[in-house]
Write a protein that holds these residues in place. Structure first.
Motif, mmCIF file in Angstrom:
data_model
loop_
_atom_site.group_PDB
_atom_site.id
_atom_site.type_symbol
_atom_site.label_atom_id
_atom_site.label_comp_id
_atom_site.label_asym_id
_atom_site.label_seq_id
_atom_site.Cartn_x
_atom_site.Cartn_y
_atom_site.Cartn_z
ATOM 1 N N ALA A 89 -21.545 17.727 -25.944
ATOM 2 C CA ALA A 89 -19.807 17.760 -26.389
ATOM 3 C C ALA A 89 -19.708 19.408 -26.709
ATOM 4 O O ALA A 89 -18.232 19.695 -26.266
ATOM 5 C CB ALA A 89 -19.682 17.054 -27.747
ATOM 6 N N LYS A 90 -20.434 20.236 -27.260
ATOM 7 C CA LYS A 90 -19.745 21.250 -27.596
ATOM 8 C C LYS A 90 -19.751 22.193 -26.203
ATOM 9 O O LYS A 90 -18.999 23.097 -26.153
ATOM 10 C CB LYS A 90 -21.142 22.173 -28.395
ATOM 11 C CG LYS A 90 -21.410 21.732 -29.775
ATOM 12 C CD LYS A 90 -22.289 22.615 -30.234
ATOM 13 C CE LYS A 90 -22.733 22.065 -31.826
ATOM 14 N NZ LYS A 90 -23.698 22.734 -32.581
ATOM 15 N N ALA B 11 -16.574 21.163 -24.676
ATOM 16 C CA ALA B 11 -15.528 21.882 -25.064
ATOM 17 C C ALA B 11 -15.373 23.326 -24.909
ATOM 18 O O ALA B 11 -14.446 23.922 -24.903
ATOM 19 C CB ALA B 11 -15.722 21.697 -26.797
ATOM 20 N N MET C 280 -14.303 23.392 -30.671
ATOM 21 C CA MET C 280 -15.096 22.151 -31.368
ATOM 22 C C MET C 280 -14.829 21.513 -32.619
ATOM 23 O O MET C 280 -14.805 22.595 -33.349
ATOM 24 C CB MET C 280 -16.550 22.441 -31.110
ATOM 25 C CG MET C 280 -17.495 21.406 -31.549
ATOM 26 S SD MET C 280 -17.664 20.086 -30.297
ATOM 27 C CE MET C 280 -18.600 18.522 -30.982
#
Length: 71
Positions: free
Chosen positions: A30-31, A34, A41
């Motif tokens: 996810a980081k 983003a 984030m």
């Protein structure tokens, strides 16, 4: 026979790298997504920030000048 024995460690190493890469993507995927989109984030709720205290080292004590001269 030697080629077969050499192939086994190669395949095991390749499998280990794939497993480690998948776990890294699972943790920080996810980081990365983003960052690629250019968005900040979001921090998950419920986690507090961690403060770390740094302890400064004291200067070493010196012995008498006679001991330093003997060394």
């Amino acid at each position: 026979m030697t080629v077969a024995l050499g192939t086994l460690p190669f395949l095991a190493t390749l499998w280990l790298l794939l497993v480690l890469g998948a776990s890294v993507l699972e943790e920080s995927g996810a980081k990365i997504a983003a960052a690629l989109k250019g968005k900040p984030m979001r921090r998950p709720c419920g986690h507090s920030t961690l403060r770390v205290r740094v302890r400064w080292r004291s200067k070493p004590s010196r012995g008498p000048s006679q001991w330093r001269a003997a060394a």
